[in-house]
Design an enzyme around this catalytic site. Structure first.
Site, PDB file in Angstrom:
ATOM      1  CB  SER A  70      -0.782  -0.114   1.526  1.00  0.00           C
ATOM      2  OG  SER A  70      -1.687   1.218   1.370  1.00  0.00           O
ATOM      3  CE1 TYR A  86      -4.687  -2.257   4.828  1.00  0.00           C
ATOM      4  CE2 TYR A  86      -3.881   0.015   4.448  1.00  0.00           C
ATOM      5  CZ  TYR A  86      -4.440  -1.087   3.969  1.00  0.00           C
ATOM      6  OH  TYR A  86      -4.523  -1.271   2.559  1.00  0.00           O
TER       7      TYR A  86
END
Length: 299
Positions: free
Chosen positions: A191, A204
């Site tokens: 990500s 996350y």
């Protein structure tokens, strides 16, 4: 086929026009694609396969929807059969299987919880029983639970995020590795948050940083075996994860922070996975490819 809603027509303009989404929220993660408005674009009919993955077999975790669905479709167009792993999103998974079948390839949906180590062994066993081999492992499962303060991240949330986002990378790789041959590939979904950070996603983004390190270290360990290990780092992408983790108000402006002033669609990522799974990337390992709408990152 690409839906004919205005979001896509806006995307295809030469100038960058801000694109927003209707406010919406789903109360359960990972979320259901068929309930989203608009439904994410998983298939680009202008993409023509050329046999880059002919005869290959791939396992794609989180393959029922979002990025995983788009990758499944692109792999099918390139001649690969796929096993897609999902948690509970059966209707989405069956829809993905139908899309793969429409391009003449087989799709094996496998339902279960990747947080359980034994399930990874089951996934590999069922894939081998059905297809006879594994060529590519795409590790794409994930959850996120935004919190404005680290003090609000409970022990349960922290453990769930890590057990979902990074632990299965170890479980699935350990289960699949004895069956991978020289020329096989492992591709993870990292990500942009691993590089740029995200104030609402401390847990996350740290798991995504772990995936980057996992990719680099495993690539060094497996290079002598002829197995390449890479990752893709998406920016904001319109997937069920977004509507199931953010508030309806936040969703209205999702993706506007990118230089392109919009979120990406899953089909815009899929060719990157095809590249990393195919011989086109034969001299590429230990790398993270960034598909994020122009966000500059330190690699």
């Amino acid at each position: 086929m690409i839906p004919t809603y205005p979001y896509y027509s806006q995307m295809t303009q030469c100038k960058q026009v801000p694109i927003t989404f209707p406010p919406q929220h789903q109360n359960r993660q990972p979320g259901l694609e068929y309930l989203m408005n608009p439904v994410p674009i998983s298939d680009n009919p202008e993409y023509r396969g050329s046999g880059k993955l002919a005869g290959k077999v791939a396992i794609i975790t989180g393959g029922d929807s979002g990025i995983g669905r788009a990758v499944s479709i692109a792999f099918a167009k390139e001649g690969a059969d796929v096993a897609i792993v999902y948690l509970y999103e059966r209707e989405d998974a069956m829809a993905t299987a139908e899309m793969v079948a429409a391009y003449g390839r087989q799709c094996l949906p496998i339902e279960g919880d990747l947080r359980r180590p034994a399930f990874s062994a089951e996934v590999v066993h069922r894939t081998l029983t059905h297809f006879g081999k594994i060529d590519t492992l795409v590790l794409n499962q994930g959850v996120q639970f935004p919190q404005t303060s680290i003090l609000d991240i409970s022990d349960e949330q922290l453990e769930n995020t890590y057990r979902t986002n990074i632990f299965p990378h170890f479980y699935m790789t350990k289960a699949a590795l004895p069956h991978l041959c020289p020329g096989s590939t492992i591709i993870s979904t990292a990500s942009v948050t691993a590089y740029a950070g995200a104030p609402l996603l401390v847990d996350y983004s740290s798991t995504k940083g772990a995936i980057v390190s996992f990719t680099r270290s495993l690539s060094l360990q497996l290079v002598d075996k002829g197995i390449r290990v890479n990752a893709v780092a998406p920016g904001p992408i319109w997937t069920p994860l977004i509507v199931s983790s953010y508030s309806a108000e936040y969703v209205k402006t999702f993706g506007l922070e990118t230089p392109m002033k919009r979120a990406g669609q899953p089909f815009e990522l899929a060719p990157t996975y095809v590249y990393l799974a195919s011989d086109d990337s034969s001299f590429v390992t230990g790398q993270v490819l960034h598909v994020n709408g122009g966000i500059m990152t330190e690699t």
